[in-house]
Motif scaffolding. Structure first.
Motif: not given
Length: 385
Positions: A247-264
């Protein structure tokens, strides 16, 4: 992402580790392409050329093998390793840090090995031989024991390994399904609720500088990550929930903000980047104490010099402490959800032991107030020295 399985095949020289490991490899490879084999002799050339054969050097070599195996299994690769490495602390490390672990001990009598003597290691002129000159610690609780005294068929031994049911280590602690249900169910509208937390506002105002790099561990619906990015920080948000990250990858369009799906906890690649800030809000109480230690060590290593670590989490003085079924120290399952409450003094001591200087330590029910609840949180700001 599903983690791979480590098959740790151990035994003295000549016990048949390579033979059984190779047969296991080809059996598994035919069905699971993401399978590799690491043999002791090859590994020594790659990870142990600078080490000899005294006990402490063997131990150091074994730890290098463990680190390599964890790196691979965390990325979904099944690993078969054939190695002597008979140290209790090595096997304990594997059980504690590798999620899917199968320990196979080839139990062969020393007299049988001397008769085989396939590599000439048991000849009188040889020294530094494990089991003869060098004391070994035999496995205390292996998952599989194979009496490989030429009595069992090779295929039968391999089938015993393949038939073993792998039980992931404390997999339930990560709560992936809980959060996927949360973000895809009736509360899914919270995925677009981007009002930043009070913690984010306070930390930005008091400590952060635009243009610096920040990673948020367990970013959830992304509201704090987006807030930081909107205020000029370069942000990476990481979370285990496939639903919310999509959802975040589809809706947030900021060049300085990246969302990654992984186990931190187990992610490796993301920690190879250096950051000015590591931000953890309501995530330490979502993992167990051992996982907490892993994360804090990784945070220390990835932060730049004088980098800052920000922590907010539920305290042991929180109103929900003690509710539900206790599963470990200060940790409970309540409403089908895992929570571990943080002892602020213990957390600060751990941070100092790792090498952090603690700049701020506070505790209050005003940090993250919820209507009808006594939500007591601890806040810590620590700096890498």
């Amino acid at each position: 992402m599903d983690k791979g399985t480590l098959y740790w095949i151990t035994g003295l020289s000549g016990a048949g580790k390579t033979t059984i490991g190779n047969r296991l490899y080809y059996k598994m490879k035919s069905k699971k392409k993401n399978t590799i084999i690491l043999d002791g002799d090859i590994l020594k050339k790659i990870a142990g050329k600078d080490l000899g054969y005294e006990r402490k050097e063997r131990l150091e070599r074994a730890y290098r093998y463990c680190d390599l195996c964890k790196l691979l299994t965390d990325q979904g690769i099944n690993v078969i390793i054939c190695t002597i490495a008979m140290f209790d602390e090595i096997r304990n490390w594997n059980r504690n840090y590798i999620e899917n672990y199968v320990e196979v001990f080839l139990d062969v009598e020393l007299e049988v090995l001397k008769v085989r003597n396939r590599k000439g290691l048991y000849s009188k002129q040889k020294n530094n031989i494990a089991g003869i000159d060098i004391e070994v610690e035999y496995p205390k609780n292996p998952d599989i024991i194979i009496k490989n005294n030429d009595k069992n068929m090779l295929d039968e031994s391999v089938q015993n390994i393949l038939s073993y049911k792998v039980v992931p280590r404390l997999r339930w602690n990560r709560d992936e399904k809980y959060w996927d249900r949360y973000y895809s169910g009736k509360d899914s509208e919270s995925a677009t609720m981007l009002e930043p937390s009070l913690f984010a506002r306070t930390m930005l105002h008091e400590y952060m500088t635009a243009g610096n790099d920040l990673i948020e561990l367990g970013c959830g619906n992304g509201r704090d990550s987006v807030y930081f990015a909107q205020n000029g920080l370069n942000v990476i948000g990481i979370d285990l929930s496939k639903i919310i990250i999509k959802k975040l990858q589809d809706t947030i369009n900021l060049d300085n903000c990246t969302f990654i799906c992984d186990d931190f906890v187990n992610a490796e690649a993301i920690y190879q980047i250096q950051y000015d800030y590591c931000y953890s809000r309501f995530t330490l109480h979502a993992i167990n104490e051992q996982q907490e230690t892993e994360v804090l060590l990784k945070a220390y290593n990835m932060l730049k010099e004088k980098g800052l670590l920000f922590i907010e989490a539920r305290s042991i003085h929180d109103g929900k402490y003690g509710l539900g079924d206790k599963v470990e120290k200060n940790a409970f399952i309540y409403d089908a959800h895992y929570r571990r409450y943080i002892d602020p003094d213990e957390l600060v001591l751990k941070l100092k032991d790792i090498g952090f200087a603690v700049l701020q330590q506070d505790e209050s029910e005003l940090f993250a107030p919820k209507k009808g609840e006594s939500t007591v949180c601890v806040r810590v700001v620590a700096q890498k020295e």
